[in-house]
Every structure is written in structure tokens, then in C-alpha cells.
Design a protein around this motif. Structure first.
Motif, PDB file in Angstrom:
ATOM      1  N   GLY A 363       0.786  -1.226   0.000  1.00 34.15           N
ATOM      2  CA  GLY A 363       0.000   0.000   0.000  1.00 34.15           C
ATOM      3  C   GLY A 363       0.816   1.271   0.000  1.00 34.15           C
ATOM      4  O   GLY A 363       0.433   2.269   0.633  1.00 34.15           O
ATOM      5  N   LYS A 364       1.941   1.302  -0.744  1.00 35.78           N
ATOM      6  CA  LYS A 364       2.864   2.431  -0.719  1.00 35.78           C
ATOM      7  C   LYS A 364       2.624   3.357  -1.921  1.00 35.78           C
ATOM      8  O   LYS A 364       2.714   2.939  -3.079  1.00 35.78           O
ATOM      9  N   ILE A 365       2.341   4.627  -1.623  1.00 38.50           N
ATOM     10  CA  ILE A 365       2.086   5.635  -2.644  1.00 38.50           C
ATOM     11  C   ILE A 365       3.090   6.766  -2.476  1.00 38.50           C
ATOM     12  O   ILE A 365       3.247   7.314  -1.374  1.00 38.50           O
ATOM     13  N   PHE A 366       3.768   7.126  -3.548  1.00 36.35           N
ATOM     14  CA  PHE A 366       4.735   8.223  -3.539  1.00 36.35           C
ATOM     15  C   PHE A 366       4.108   9.447  -4.198  1.00 36.35           C
ATOM     16  O   PHE A 366       3.376   9.333  -5.189  1.00 36.35           O
ATOM     17  N   SER A 367       4.408  10.627  -3.666  1.00 34.13           N
ATOM     18  CA  SER A 367       3.987  11.878  -4.304  1.00 34.13           C
ATOM     19  C   SER A 367       5.053  12.938  -4.070  1.00 34.13           C
ATOM     20  O   SER A 367       5.769  12.902  -3.065  1.00 34.13           O
ATOM     21  N   ALA A 368       5.150  13.886  -5.004  1.00 35.33           N
ATOM     22  CA  ALA A 368       6.187  14.916  -4.884  1.00 35.33           C
ATOM     23  C   ALA A 368       5.852  16.124  -5.733  1.00 35.33           C
ATOM     24  O   ALA A 368       5.257  16.014  -6.812  1.00 35.33           O
ATOM     25  N   GLY A 369       6.258  17.304  -5.228  1.00 38.19           N
ATOM     26  CA  GLY A 369       6.268  18.520  -6.019  1.00 38.19           C
ATOM     27  C   GLY A 369       4.932  19.193  -6.186  1.00 38.19           C
ATOM     28  O   GLY A 369       3.989  18.999  -5.440  1.00 38.19           O
ATOM     29  N   ASP A 370       4.862  20.009  -7.175  1.00 37.36           N
ATOM     30  CA  ASP A 370       3.818  20.895  -7.631  1.00 37.36           C
ATOM     31  C   ASP A 370       3.522  22.013  -6.664  1.00 37.36           C
ATOM     32  O   ASP A 370       4.408  22.438  -5.926  1.00 37.36           O
ATOM     33  N   ASP A 375      -2.067  27.284 -11.465  1.00 37.65           N
ATOM     34  CA  ASP A 375      -1.287  28.164 -12.339  1.00 37.65           C
ATOM     35  C   ASP A 375      -0.753  29.337 -11.524  1.00 37.65           C
ATOM     36  O   ASP A 375      -1.331  29.720 -10.506  1.00 37.65           O
ATOM     37  N   LYS A 376       0.385  29.869 -11.971  1.00 31.90           N
ATOM     38  CA  LYS A 376       0.988  31.052 -11.354  1.00 31.90           C
ATOM     39  C   LYS A 376       1.257  30.823  -9.867  1.00 31.90           C
ATOM     40  O   LYS A 376       0.924  31.644  -9.008  1.00 31.90           O
ATOM     41  N   SER A 377       1.890  29.703  -9.572  1.00 32.10           N
ATOM     42  CA  SER A 377       2.099  29.313  -8.184  1.00 32.10           C
ATOM     43  C   SER A 377       3.470  28.664  -8.044  1.00 32.10           C
ATOM     44  O   SER A 377       3.848  27.805  -8.842  1.00 32.10           O
ATOM     45  N   ALA A 378       4.235  29.072  -7.017  1.00 30.01           N
ATOM     46  CA  ALA A 378       5.572  28.536  -6.794  1.00 30.01           C
ATOM     47  C   ALA A 378       5.515  27.043  -6.495  1.00 30.01           C
ATOM     48  O   ALA A 378       4.689  26.586  -5.698  1.00 30.01           O
ATOM     49  N   ALA A 379       6.402  26.287  -7.134  1.00 23.67           N
ATOM     50  CA  ALA A 379       6.387  24.827  -6.993  1.00 23.67           C
ATOM     51  C   ALA A 379       7.138  24.399  -5.737  1.00 23.67           C
ATOM     52  O   ALA A 379       7.950  25.140  -5.179  1.00 23.67           O
ATOM     53  N   TYR A 380       6.853  23.170  -5.303  1.00 27.12           N
ATOM     54  CA  TYR A 380       7.460  22.593  -4.108  1.00 27.12           C
ATOM     55  C   TYR A 380       8.606  21.651  -4.476  1.00 27.12           C
ATOM     56  O   TYR A 380       8.657  21.086  -5.567  1.00 27.12           O
ATOM     57  N   THR A 381       9.465  21.426  -3.473  1.00 27.10           N
ATOM     58  CA  THR A 381      10.462  20.357  -3.552  1.00 27.10           C
ATOM     59  C   THR A 381      10.050  19.153  -2.710  1.00 27.10           C
ATOM     60  O   THR A 381      10.698  18.106  -2.777  1.00 27.10           O
ATOM     61  N   SER A 382       8.994  19.272  -1.952  1.00 30.11           N
ATOM     62  CA  SER A 382       8.633  18.271  -0.948  1.00 30.11           C
ATOM     63  C   SER A 382       8.166  16.959  -1.564  1.00 30.11           C
ATOM     64  O   SER A 382       7.634  16.920  -2.680  1.00 30.11           O
ATOM     65  N   ALA A 383       8.389  15.875  -0.813  1.00 36.04           N
ATOM     66  CA  ALA A 383       8.001  14.529  -1.247  1.00 36.04           C
ATOM     67  C   ALA A 383       7.466  13.758  -0.048  1.00 36.04           C
ATOM     68  O   ALA A 383       7.896  13.961   1.089  1.00 36.04           O
ATOM     69  N   HIS A 384       6.504  12.867  -0.318  1.00 33.52           N
ATOM     70  CA  HIS A 384       5.849  12.102   0.736  1.00 33.52           C
ATOM     71  C   HIS A 384       5.650  10.652   0.301  1.00 33.52           C
ATOM     72  O   HIS A 384       5.503  10.371  -0.892  1.00 33.52           O
ATOM     73  N   ILE A 385       5.627   9.770   1.285  1.00 29.72           N
ATOM     74  CA  ILE A 385       5.186   8.400   1.078  1.00 29.72           C
ATOM     75  C   ILE A 385       3.967   8.170   1.957  1.00 29.72           C
ATOM     76  O   ILE A 385       4.016   8.375   3.178  1.00 29.72           O
ATOM     77  N   THR A 386       2.857   7.794   1.319  1.00 32.28           N
ATOM     78  CA  THR A 386       1.625   7.466   2.021  1.00 32.28           C
ATOM     79  C   THR A 386       1.457   5.960   2.023  1.00 32.28           C
ATOM     80  O   THR A 386       1.609   5.304   0.983  1.00 32.28           O
ATOM     81  N   THR A 387       1.122   5.400   3.189  1.00 29.99           N
ATOM     82  CA  THR A 387       0.875   3.963   3.316  1.00 29.99           C
ATOM     83  C   THR A 387      -0.583   3.744   3.687  1.00 29.99           C
ATOM     84  O   THR A 387      -1.082   4.368   4.630  1.00 29.99           O
ATOM     85  N   ILE A 388      -1.256   2.880   2.927  1.00 27.13           N
ATOM     86  CA  ILE A 388      -2.662   2.584   3.209  1.00 27.13           C
ATOM     87  C   ILE A 388      -2.826   1.104   3.544  1.00 27.13           C
ATOM     88  O   ILE A 388      -2.022   0.261   3.143  1.00 27.13           O
ATOM     89  N   GLY A 389      -3.894   0.825   4.297  1.00 27.20           N
ATOM     90  CA  GLY A 389      -4.216  -0.550   4.675  1.00 27.20           C
ATOM     91  C   GLY A 389      -5.641  -0.888   4.316  1.00 27.20           C
ATOM     92  O   GLY A 389      -6.068  -0.679   3.172  1.00 27.20           O
ATOM     93  N   GLU A 390      -6.408  -1.378   5.276  1.00 27.77           N
ATOM     94  CA  GLU A 390      -7.791  -1.742   5.017  1.00 27.77           C
ATOM     95  C   GLU A 390      -8.610  -0.505   4.654  1.00 27.77           C
ATOM     96  O   GLU A 390      -8.396   0.579   5.205  1.00 27.77           O
ATOM     97  N   PRO A 391      -9.561  -0.642   3.717  1.00 32.33           N
ATOM     98  CA  PRO A 391     -10.402   0.502   3.355  1.00 32.33           C
ATOM     99  C   PRO A 391     -11.076   1.106   4.589  1.00 32.33           C
ATOM    100  O   PRO A 391     -11.547   0.396   5.474  1.00 32.33           O
ATOM    101  N   GLY A 392     -11.048   2.428   4.646  1.00 29.65           N
ATOM    102  CA  GLY A 392     -11.674   3.127   5.752  1.00 29.65           C
ATOM    103  C   GLY A 392     -10.754   3.426   6.907  1.00 29.65           C
ATOM    104  O   GLY A 392     -11.097   4.231   7.786  1.00 29.65           O
ATOM    105  N   THR A 393      -9.583   2.807   6.954  1.00 34.90           N
ATOM    106  CA  THR A 393      -8.647   3.060   8.054  1.00 34.90           C
ATOM    107  C   THR A 393      -7.762   4.257   7.741  1.00 34.90           C
ATOM    108  O   THR A 393      -7.642   4.690   6.585  1.00 34.90           O
ATOM    109  N   ALA A 394      -7.133   4.788   8.779  1.00 33.62           N
ATOM    110  CA  ALA A 394      -6.316   5.984   8.621  1.00 33.62           C
ATOM    111  C   ALA A 394      -5.067   5.693   7.795  1.00 33.62           C
ATOM    112  O   ALA A 394      -4.437   4.647   7.948  1.00 33.62           O
TER     113      ALA A 394
END
Length: 620
Positions: A363-370, A375-394
């Protein structure tokens, strides 16, 4: 399909000797503004350090602008006398020398322009650490949206499309310009799709269990079209309950498709979820799958706030929405639908950020940037890893190391070894521009959480660009631009066509090279015992050559903007039969992790070098 040739330069050359550099003038060549990855002529030398390419320019920041410079040799000398100078441009008409910004830290776009001559230190690329790019591959259209055609035993073709125009869009038209690119042979052909009465510009896109590609909305915002790889033909699908453009959609664990959002076209606001069922060939509106919880905050308001959701089909017909809103949500797709907050990814929204499920087993999801705004918005350098488990859980969110560059409108591809390649993007999200584009890709190892800079791409890939994993373990990166005009067929004379990129390049990652730069030896999948395997079944693979230690299934991608909801990686191990080269691979039993559809099958050796992929269809 009507066959068209990839753009080629037809040229004659005039050699002029003089000074330390032999000038080679190019006559009757590519149009001014054409992007380049290498000099179209044999480059001349200034001393032994600098290479000279006439009739070309490096578009980008100049650290110094020096007037009254006599010739190319004098400009090269100015560069040699400047600490850190690796690129310069001589203006042959104005007699001006431009000492450019540092090679790997700025956007320096190499383009045809007969007013200038470029001077550069030939880049030294360690392909074993930085990979390498092909020359630019010219296409008949800007590849705003792209998908790999599922084929057996292995894929060889990619279809790309723009809008009613090759490089232009604007309003409903009822037709779409396509190109068919065979990445094995290099053959390219063009096609205008009219029979589905659908301008597919900036749609939702998903691959179904049977291999058909479902394309929804866009400029003709309630329309749907199917592409069938078995017939290489398009057919018209049922209209959606809600007209949409810039929406996202994802295949579900039961083979249905869920879509939500899309206020770019077809009216604004209230774009709640709906589901397509291939068995009934019908859409069903989910009144309680509300879009409002996933809205971002944007200075352009609802027109942008429900665009490009990060949707991941998961267990029990659920969908995890990982972004771009700072809050994350679970969507249910049965009955009237449902939505429940799952957690908080960040304190800011990240519209158009790169995102990919790189390890579906865990359940590993990577995301980064934007950026906060579309439009007309400073971009990010930040990156995250989200881990998911059973549907409905945090969900669990981890902030990982920042990228070296802020990136708006970048793209992410997961490689067979689980590393993640980020290409393109710009320091500030600015639609229809190449301003401050980042040419240097970065590769993240999710195990070490470390980034590595890769060899620079030749073309800025920003708004309307995309990337896809190819079956040989390389990565396609293409597109960017488009010109808005008032009506189909109107002139684009008021548009900056220099940012239109009807082209792409293919990147070979470091795992394809030995330390000395030679091609790494790959494992070889000689055959699959079956081309269709059910979820929870056993995949039997015959492997020869370099010892194989692991396997990966990567779902064959469909990409538009930074969204590729079909892309996900399943890391697997195989049981080797005694006395042979046959492996039995037990597949996951959860169709939410192993979504039905077509996958690449990769065998990997100890150092992570992948085989050429074979195609397998995962069934319910």
C-alpha cells in the motif's frame, strides 16, 4: 491510418575555415525554434575543450552579456576565462557573447536559430550512475495523453493524442488527432478519430480487464470512447451522467471504473463520483460519493479545485484518494457511494503533483512537487510516502527527503526495481510556458529515501507532458504545450508555438549499464506458460541467462498530465523448480492490490537489471 514520417532535417552544409574553430554553416534545415538533443552537424572545436554548433541557441538565463565580441572564437575565449562556464552563445548578428548559467542547474533549451552559434563543454555523463537519453523523437501531434497498447507476447506500440488540432485546442469539435508510435521500429503514423464524435483533449483514461482503453470526457465533456487493441479501432461508448474535463478515474477491484471531479469543462462544480460497469455498458451516478471533501483551494476556484485527483483502486471496490488536496479520503463505490476522510498528507494542497503506487503489496504511494494553485504558483520540492491498509482506516504519511528542484507539472514513473523517476516540471507552475523548466530528472530509492540526479533531458516537459514505462525498462517522456484558439480550425498566430513539443525522448536508467558504460546483461524471459492468470493464481515463467532473483508486475500505463492511475508495481518472488529455469509465482489474492488488467512481467537480477517484459492479463 495515414502514414506520416517523423520530422527529419534535410540540409546542405557550407564549411568556412578560420581561427581556431572551423565554422560549419547549415542551410535549409529545421525550422527556427526546433528543439535539439544533439548538434545537427558535425561540431567543430575551439581548442580541445569547447565544441561549436552553428545556427543553434541555448534559450535560458545568461550570467554575463558581453557586447562587441568579434567572432565565435572570441566568445569561446570569454567562456574559458569565466569560472564555471560550460555553455555560451555567440550572437553572429549583434556580435554579442552570452555566458550562460551552469549546465546542470538551469533550463538551457537547445534550439535551432540561425542568428546564434552555441559553445559548450561536452557533457561527461556517467551512464552507470546517471543513465542516458535518446535523441528527440518527432511526432505528428503533441502527446498530451498517451497509453501503451497491450500486446502479446510483448508490447511494441504507444498511442498518443492531442485535441482536434495537432498542436491546438479550443471548444468541442467531435474529433481527435492521434499518433501511433512503434518504439521497437521507430515507425510513426497519424490518425484522425472521428467516428466516436469525441474531442478527447485532457480526458480521464483507464485500461479495462479485457485490454480496452476507456477514454472519458475532455473537450466533448460527456462523451466516452473505447480503443480496442484486438481490432486497433475506436468505438463510441455511453455518455457519462456528468460531463467532465480534467477529471481522474481508476479501475476498481471488480473491473468497474470510478471517476470524479472535472470542472475544467462541462460545467463547474458538483462533479460527484460515478461508476462505469463493463458488464452493463452503463454509468451509474453515486450521489453520496461527494466531490467537495477532496477540493483544493485555488485562486481560480472550482474550475481548478477538482482537477486531477490521485485515485487508487483498492480492496472491496474502494478508492483511495491521496491528493492533490492536503486531506486524503476513502471513496466507496457500492450503492449510492460514500466518502470518508483518511488523514492529512500535508499542510498545503499539491495540484498536479507527481504520484504513483510503487508497492501495491504494501500500500505504498509516492507523491512529490507541484504547487498550491494550478497556475501562477511557486512549486514545491517536498516529497511524501503514504501507506494505506484496510479501506476506511487511517493513512500513514511520511515526509521524505526533498527533491533537488521544485517541480510543477512534473511526471513520475515507477521502475521495475521499485525506484521512482521524476522528469520535467518547472520552478513555478505556469501553464503553456517553458519558464524555468527543470531538465535534470531525479531518481528516488524508496528504501534509502535518497535522490540521485540523472542525465539531463533535452526538452522542458511541463504543462501537458506525460511519461510512461516501456517494456524494456526504459521510460518515455514527452509532450508539453498546446495552443488555445477560439474555435476549431482557427489560427494559432497569437500563440507562443515555441513551447509546443510534438516530440519525446526515451530514458535508459542506470540499471541498464555496467560500471564501464557497456550494456548490462539482462535476465531473459523466454516464455510465460499462460497469457491470462486469475487473481490469486500462479504465474509460470521460464527465465534464462543472468540469474533471476525477483520479479515485478507493473500495470501497463495510461497517462495524461501527471496522472497515471493505471500504473502500479507488484513486487514478487518466485519458486524455482528443481533442475531447470522455470519459476512459479504465487499472485496476490486481493484484486484491490492486483487490479484486473494487463501487466508487464519483469524478471530482475541481483543488481536490479530487468528483463524485457512479457505481457500477462490478470483476470477476476
Amino acid at each position: 491510418m495515414v502514414r506520416v514520417d517523423v520530422l527529419k532535417a534535410s540540409a546542405s552544409f557550407l564549411c568556412i575555415a578560420g581561427g581556431n574553430a572551423a565554422a560549419i554553416k547549415r542551410q535549409d534545415v529545421m525550422a527556427t525554434g526546433t528543439s535539439l538533443a544533439k548538434c545537427p552537424v558535425k561540431m567543430a572545436d575551439y581548442d580541445t575543450k569547447y565544441r561549436i554548433c552553428p545556427d543553434t541557441d541555448f534559450v535560458g538565463t545568461s550570467n554575463q552579456i558581453i557586447d562587441g565580441v568579434a567572432d565565435v572564437d572570441a566568445c569561446a575565449k570569454k567562456c574559458a576565462q569565466t569560472d564555471g562556464c560550460e555553455k555560451a552563445v555567440f550572437d553572429t548578428k549583434g556580435k554579442v557573447c552570452h555566458v550562460k548559467d551552469t549546465y546542470n542547474e538551469a533550463t538551457l533549451l537547445w534550439k535551432v536559430n540561425d542568428q546564434f552559434t552555441t559553445i559548450q563543454v561536452e557533457a561527461t555523463i556517467d551512464v552507470a550512475k546517471q543513465g542516458s537519453w535518446t535523441d528527440i523523437i518527432r511526432l505528428p501531434v503533441i502527446p498530451v495523453t498517451a497509453y501503451i497498447v497491450p500486446e502479446f507476447p510483448e508490447a511494441s506500440r504507444m498511442l498518443v493524442f492531442s485535441s482536434w488540432g495537432d498542436t491546438t485546442f479550443g471548444g468541442e469539435s467531435g474529433y481527435t488527432q492521434f499518433a501511433d508510435y512503434n518504439f521497437k521500429t521507430g515507425a510513426t503514423s497519424a490518425l484522425t478519430v472521428t467516428n466516436t464524435h469525441h474531442d478527447m483533449f485532457c480526458p480521464g483514461i483507464s485500461s479495462l480487464e479485457d485490454g480496452r482503453i476507456l477514454i472519458t470526457g475532455g473537450s466533448d465533456a460527456d462523451k466516452t470512447s473505447f480503443y480496442n487493441p484486438a481490432t486497433n479501432a475506436f468505438t463510441e461508448g455511453p455518455v457519462m451522467e456528468i460531463a467532465r474535463g480534467y477529471q481522474s478515474q481508476t479501475t476498481l477491484s471488480n473491473g468497474n471504473v470510478f471517476t470524479i471531479g472535472g470542472s475544467y469543462s462541462g460545467g463547474r462544480g458538483g462533479k460527484n463520483g460515478e461508476v462505469y460497469d463493463p458488464a452493463t455498458d452503463a454509468w451509474t451516478l453515486l450521489d453520496d460519493a461527494l466531490v467537495e471533501p477532496m477540493l483544493t483551494t485555488d485562486h481560480e476556484r472550482i474550475w481548478r479545485e477538482d482537477n486531477h485527483g490521485w485515485l487508487y483502486g483498492w480492496s472491496n471496490e474502494s478508492v483511495f484518494q491521496a491528493g492533490p488536496s492536503k486531506t486524503q479520503h476513502w471513496y466507496g463505490t457500492t450503492g449510492d457511494g460514500s466518502v470518508k476522510e483518511a488523514g492529512v498528507r500535508d499542510t498545503v494542497d499539491a495540484m498536479c503533483a507527481s504520484n504513483v503506487m510503487y508497492d501495491a503489496l504494501n500500500g505504498k504511494i509516492f507523491s512529490a512537487g507541484d504547487a498550491q494553485d494550478y497556475d501562477k504558483s511557486a512549486a514545491y520540492t517536498s516529497a511524501h510516502i503514504t501507506t494505506i491498509g484496510e479501506p476506511g482506516t487511517a493513512s500513514k504519511v511520511e515526509r521524505v527527503a526533498d527533491m533537488s528542484y521544485p517541480r510543477g507539472f512534473s511526471n513520475a514513473v515507477v521502475l521495475p526495481d521499485g525506484t521512482i523517476l521524476i522528469t520535467g516540471g518547472q520552478r513555478k507552475s505556469l501553464v503553456f510556458t517553458d519558464t524555468d523548466g527543470i531538465l535534470t530528472p531525479e531518481l528516488l530509492d524508496p528504501q534509502t529515501k535518497r535522490w540521485t540526479k540523472m542525465a539531463p533531458e533535452a526538452v522542458a516537459r511541463n504543462y501537458h507532458s506525460e511519461s510512461l514505462l516501456l517494456p524494456d525498462g526504459t521510460v518515455w517522456s514527452g509532450g508539453g504545450g498546446m495552443c488555445y484558439v477560439s474555435t476549431p480550425g482557427a489560427s494559432d498566430s497569437g500563440c507562443d508555438t515555441s513551447v509546443n513539443h510534438a516530440d519525446g525522448q526515451i530514458f535508459s536508467p542506470p540499471y541498464l549499464f555496467n560500471a564501464d558504460g557497456s550494456a548490462a546483461r539482462r535476465p531473459v524471459i523466454t516464455s510465460l506458460a499462460e497469457t491470462a492468470v486469475p487473481v490469486g493464481g500462479t504465474l509460470t515463467v521460464n527465465v534464462e541467462g543472468n540469474p533471476c532473483v525477483s520479479f515485478a508486475l507493473v500495470r501497463i500505463g495510461t497517462a495524461t498530465h501527471p496522472i497515471n492511475t493505471d500504473q502500479r508495481r507488484i513486487p514478487l518472488t518466485g519458486h524455482k523448480r528443481a533442475g531447470g529455469s522455470t519459476y512459479d509465482i504465487a499472485l496476490p489474492e486481493d484484486s484491490g492490490k492486483l487490479l484486473p488488467g494487463h501487466y508487464y512481467v519483469f524478471a530482475l537480477n541481483k543488481r536490479g537489471t530487468p528483463s524485457m517484459a512479457k505481457t500477462v492479463r490478470i483476470t477476476l
